[in-house]
Motif scaffolding. Structure first.
Motif, PDB file in Angstrom:
ATOM      1  N   HIS A 193       0.822  -1.233   0.000  1.00 34.20           N
ATOM      2  CA  HIS A 193       0.000   0.000   0.000  1.00 34.20           C
ATOM      3  C   HIS A 193       0.844   1.265   0.000  1.00 34.20           C
ATOM      4  O   HIS A 193       0.593   2.190   0.780  1.00 34.20           O
ATOM      5  CB  HIS A 193      -0.959   0.007   1.202  1.00 34.20           C
ATOM      6  N   ASP A 204      -8.256  -1.733  -3.309  1.00 33.57           N
ATOM      7  CA  ASP A 204      -9.197  -2.413  -2.403  1.00 33.57           C
ATOM      8  C   ASP A 204      -9.662  -1.560  -1.238  1.00 33.57           C
ATOM      9  O   ASP A 204     -10.732  -1.802  -0.699  1.00 33.57           O
ATOM     10  CB  ASP A 204      -8.569  -3.711  -1.881  1.00 33.57           C
ATOM     11  N   GLU A 205      -8.856  -0.587  -0.833  1.00 28.17           N
ATOM     12  CA  GLU A 205      -9.241   0.171   0.363  1.00 28.17           C
ATOM     13  C   GLU A 205     -10.142   1.339  -0.017  1.00 28.17           C
ATOM     14  O   GLU A 205      -9.756   2.505   0.058  1.00 28.17           O
ATOM     15  CB  GLU A 205      -7.996   0.611   1.139  1.00 28.17           C
ATOM     16  N   HIS A 244      -6.620  -9.113  -1.086  1.00 22.30           N
ATOM     17  CA  HIS A 244      -6.233  -8.520   0.199  1.00 22.30           C
ATOM     18  C   HIS A 244      -7.268  -8.985   1.209  1.00 22.30           C
ATOM     19  O   HIS A 244      -8.285  -8.350   1.418  1.00 22.30           O
ATOM     20  CB  HIS A 244      -6.200  -6.994   0.111  1.00 22.30           C
TER      21      HIS A 244
HETATM   22 ZN   LIG Z   1      -5.218  -3.946   0.882  1.00 20.24          ZN
END
Ligand SMILES: [Zn+2]
Length: 422
Positions: A84, A184-185, A262
């Motif tokens: 990240h 993904d976040e 993830h």
């Molecule tokens: Zn992630």
């Protein structure tokens, strides 16, 4: 002769090692996988956020990985993932990592110039209509409006990924590192059609991406099981694989490009779904876990009894006291029911097995407490603040902790995803 570019194997597992003491025990799980007939390449991942909370430096992850590989005589590749990272945080990882997860989630939805959007749409008219993907029944339908909408939403993120990639490339040299792009976040999942358009934009940026981490439907809370519609996940996951195959064929992306999940660890209900899909479609996958080994450290300490159990209880008490601030950075990825958290005084009276059975993630076990588990998952800052007391007890209880770390990673994660054992 040109040096062979680094290439990530079909199956790989990302493991987090918050205090840089479990690399050997984690690698042992890959050794067990190999003994079971399957190559699963280890990738040690640690984010800038984790380093900041713990007060560690990226070089410590490299040292721990190298030492574990040497100690166990591991002959297959292994990697150290700057997890990240962004343009702002990548610098401190340039020396020690050979895997970069470029996080562009914050750039989703940021405005791009009209001319850039027009240019992208014009260039990718081939994506319009019905796309028949190998291995899936229904074709993917993309309209002119979908294409424009997705360009508006994701073009800035893809361009940012290109910028970060080129910065890393300028220092490390082409082919000397693995590139992942993560989205993904974020709140909303990317559809398979959006994923295809995102991959087109990433290919336009010239990023030799080997793994991509979209946001899937459903909730991926830290250290606990998946919450969502399994049938929908199954459909979406298979479509995403088919989209990737299509993108490799049509956009010239690396032929080993695969999904990176993830997982936030412990997504036991989707592991069989992932296994079935990768087997049926002959696809690879990168399973990224994080924090599950740190909880095994606590389980091992509690199991050891004596000072270890006392420390495990103290950590719970401090995490309970600071629960609000500990949860803030992880608010979107935890669902703790405060009413389910035992009081520190109750925990103080627990035996080793009461503590370990509340924390150990065995679905359906009566004593398992997912709220307690999530709180401790985000509570590693408390252990970091214990400093040498924590590290000293990790070392004096190495054997019992290592056994739990290896067993957890192999039996609960690697075996169901890569071997299909449940
Ligand atoms: Zn992630």
């Amino acid at each position: 002769m040109a040096k062979q570019s680094l290439k990530l194997a079909k199956y790989s597992v990302g493991t987090g090692d918050r205090f840089a003491h479990q690399a050997k025990a984690q690698l042992q799980a890959c050794v067990q996988a190999l003994a079971s007939g399957i190559e699963v390449v280890p990738v040690w991942n640690k984010s800038n956020r984790e380093h900041n909370i713990i007060g560690s430096e990226p070089a410590s992850v490299r040292q721990a990985a190298d030492a574990a590989v040497k100690a166990l005589g591991w002959k297959l590749p292994y990697f150290v993932d700057a997890d990240h990272i962004t343009l702002k945080t990548v610098d401190r990882f340039l020396d020690s990592s050979d895997f970069y997860t470029i996080d562009v989630a914050d750039f989703i939805g940021q405005a791009s110039e009209e001319s850039a959007i027009d240019g992208f749409v014009k260039q990718h008219q081939g994506l319009l209509g019905s796309i028949h993907l190998k291995g899936v029944d229904a074709p993917l339908e993309i309209t002119q409006a979908d294409l424009r909408q997705a360009a508006k939403k994701y073009l800035a993120a893809a361009k940012k990924a290109g910028e970060v990639y080129r910065k890393i490339e300028s220092v490390k040299g082409k082919g000397n590192f693995i590139t992942e792009v993560s989205m993904d976040e974020t709140e909303t999942a990317q559809s398979p059609a959006e994923l295809l358009i995102i991959l087109a934009a990433i290919a336009d940026e010239g990023i030799p991406i080997q793994t991509i981490a979209p946001k899937f439907s459903g909730r991926f809370n830290k250290g606990v099981d998946y919450v969502g519609n399994l049938k929908q996940f199954e459909r979406e996951f298979a479509l995403d694989i088919a989209v990737i195959n299509h993108a490799v064929e049509h956009f010239g992306l690396p032929d080993n490009l695969k999904l990176s999940v993830h997982s936030g660890s412990d997504k036991f209900s989707i592991y069989p779904v992932i296994h079935a899909a990768i087997t049926r479609l002959n696809a690879g996958v990168h399973l990224k876990t994080a924090g599950t080994s740190w909880l095994e450290e606590l389980i091992g300490l509690a199991e050891a009894g004596g000072d270890g159990l006392v420390l495990a209880k103290d950590i719970y008490a401090a995490a309970f006291a600071h629960r609000e601030e500990l949860c803030v950075p992880y608010a979107t990825v935890i669902d703790i029911d405060p009413a389910k958290l035992p009081s520190p005084s109750e925990v103080k009276g627990w035996s080793s097995s009461q503590y370990t059975s509340a924390l150990r993630h065995v679905e359906g076990a009566a004593a398992y407490n997912s709220s307690l588990r999530q709180l401790l998952h985000v509570g590693f800052k408390v252990a970091a603040s214990e400093g040498s007391r924590y590290l000293g007890l990790l070392e004096s209880n190495e054997a019992v902790i290592a056994k739990n770390v290896t067993e957890n990673l192999f039996h609960r994660h690697i075996a169901p995803v890569f071997l299909g054992h449940n």
